[in-house]
Design an enzyme around this catalytic site. Structure first.
Site, PDB file in Angstrom:
ATOM      1  N   ARG A 255       4.918   8.180   1.474  1.00  0.00           N
ATOM      2  CA  ARG A 255       4.883   6.946   0.697  1.00  0.00           C
ATOM      3  C   ARG A 255       4.556   5.794   1.638  1.00  0.00           C
ATOM      4  O   ARG A 255       5.100   5.708   2.748  1.00  0.00           O
ATOM      5  CB  ARG A 255       6.218   6.676  -0.007  1.00  0.00           C
ATOM      6  N   GLU A 284      -0.618   0.633  -4.098  1.00  0.00           N
ATOM      7  CA  GLU A 284      -1.800   1.476  -4.300  1.00  0.00           C
ATOM      8  C   GLU A 284      -2.492   1.093  -5.604  1.00  0.00           C
ATOM      9  O   GLU A 284      -1.811   0.929  -6.617  1.00  0.00           O
ATOM     10  CB  GLU A 284      -1.403   2.958  -4.337  1.00  0.00           C
ATOM     11  N   HIS A 303      -4.806   8.577  -0.869  1.00  0.00           N
ATOM     12  CA  HIS A 303      -3.718   9.352  -1.477  1.00  0.00           C
ATOM     13  C   HIS A 303      -4.244  10.661  -2.063  1.00  0.00           C
ATOM     14  O   HIS A 303      -3.963  11.005  -3.208  1.00  0.00           O
ATOM     15  CB  HIS A 303      -2.991   8.538  -2.554  1.00  0.00           C
TER      16      HIS A 303
END
Length: 337
Positions: A255, A284, A303
């Protein structure tokens, strides 16, 4: 004489339950949600949305919320009086208000014990480590510009063999990273709430448990695999980043908020850290103002750890399986709050 028709009572048919599947657009949106909905049996009515606010009536009627990285706030929980379960279709659960769920007595589950994401997250971790060790990004860029960069890069190209990998969070994913590190002849140290059992440690190349600060002083590569909680937010801040060797690399596939991103950019700019491989950001997607986007010796990916075709199928099946168990009256797994 006529005989009245007798109909057997419909005692075996389960009660209809409403499932709200909230699948964010960046992890597949409605298309992924529709595929997920098709797995459910007839006694589950599934509504697919891309945000938890999209369909207030479906939220109010929901017995179960399945969320694929979509926030479930205290307000959402308060608006769902029938809610029995929140199922995260991920290992992470930081996008659900756990305190509010506990206050409502609603369990929140992830897919931790399924190991659905561990293969690809481990592979992405090593992709980033190898790209940094072998200077793949600057080498590729130089060659596309007709620049034979070998003389300039050869002093910074390194091997993984013989290096120490520090893993923060030796859970399902961290252990999968450690297994791959053994194959690369790396030494393993790890930080976490408690040591693993000796047999597990032996199977991970004799992995040693250290406190976090000692791990940072010791490691050549540091890879984060901890959940994001209030206790772990900015776990690697400026003070802790300063404990790393100038030759060390930081890898984050967990994260974004586990690291103070500005402090990391400062360390890279100052040369007190050799490089970073980052797959996750806070927020994000990142804004153009994020300094890491322009920092020296970084390898960035959007990601992508955990989102291969194979992984997404495993994630969906693990989440659905837990929800189906709940609908059938079984105890759910992986309760995180």
């Amino acid at each position: 004489m006529t005989t009245a028709a007798h109909t057997a009572p419909d005692t075996e048919r389960p009660a209809m339950k409403n499932v709200l599947a909230v699948i964010s657009p960046h992890v597949g949106g409605r298309a992924a949600g529709a595929a997920l909905a098709g797995v459910f049996p007839g006694h589950a009515h599934v509504t697919v949305v891309e945000s938890t606010d999209e369909d207030p009536a479906a939220l109010a009627a929901a017995h179960v919320i399945i969320t694929g990285l979509a926030p479930v706030t205290a307000e959402h929980l308060a608006a769902a009086p029938e809610l029995e379960l929140v199922q995260c279709a991920s290992h992470g659960f930081d996008y659900v208000d756990l305190d509010a769920a506990r206050g409502r007595g609603v369990p929140v589950c992830n897919i931790g014990s399924s190991g659905a994401e561990k293969q690809n997250v481990a592979e992405q971790t090593f992709a980033l480590m190898l790209a940094l060790a072998k200077q793949l990004v600057p080498a590729h860029t130089a060659l596309t510009e007709a620049d034979w960069a070998l003389p300039r890069l050869q002093q910074s190209i390194t091997e993984l063999s013989g290096k120490t990998l520090g893993i923060i969070g030796l859970g399902h994913i961290g252990a999968e990273v450690a297994r791959r590190a053994v194959a690369f002849d790396m030494s393993i140290v790890y930080a976490g709430p408690r040591p693993v059992d000796p047999e597990t440690a032996a199977g991970l190349g004799g992995a040693r448990h250290l406190d976090l600060d000692e791990l940072l002083r010791t490691s050549d590569y540091v890879s984060l695999h901890a959940p994001l909680t209030e206790a772990t937010r900015h776990l690697l801040d400026a003070e802790r980043l300063a404990l790393l060797k100038p030759s060390a690399f930081v890898i984050n596939t967990a994260r974004g908020a586990l690291i103070d991103q500005d402090a990391l950019a400062d360390a890279l700019a100052a040369g007190t850290l050799a490089g970073a491989g980052i797959d996750v950001f806070d927020p994000e997607p990142p804004t153009a103002a994020l300094r890491l986007l322009k920092a020296p010796n970084v390898v960035l990916s959007p990601h992508v750890a955990g989102v291969t075709r194979e992984t997404l199928v495993r994630i969906a099946l693990a989440a659905v399986e837990n929800v189906l168990g709940h609908l059938d009256g079984k105890r759910v797994r992986d309760v995180v709050g």
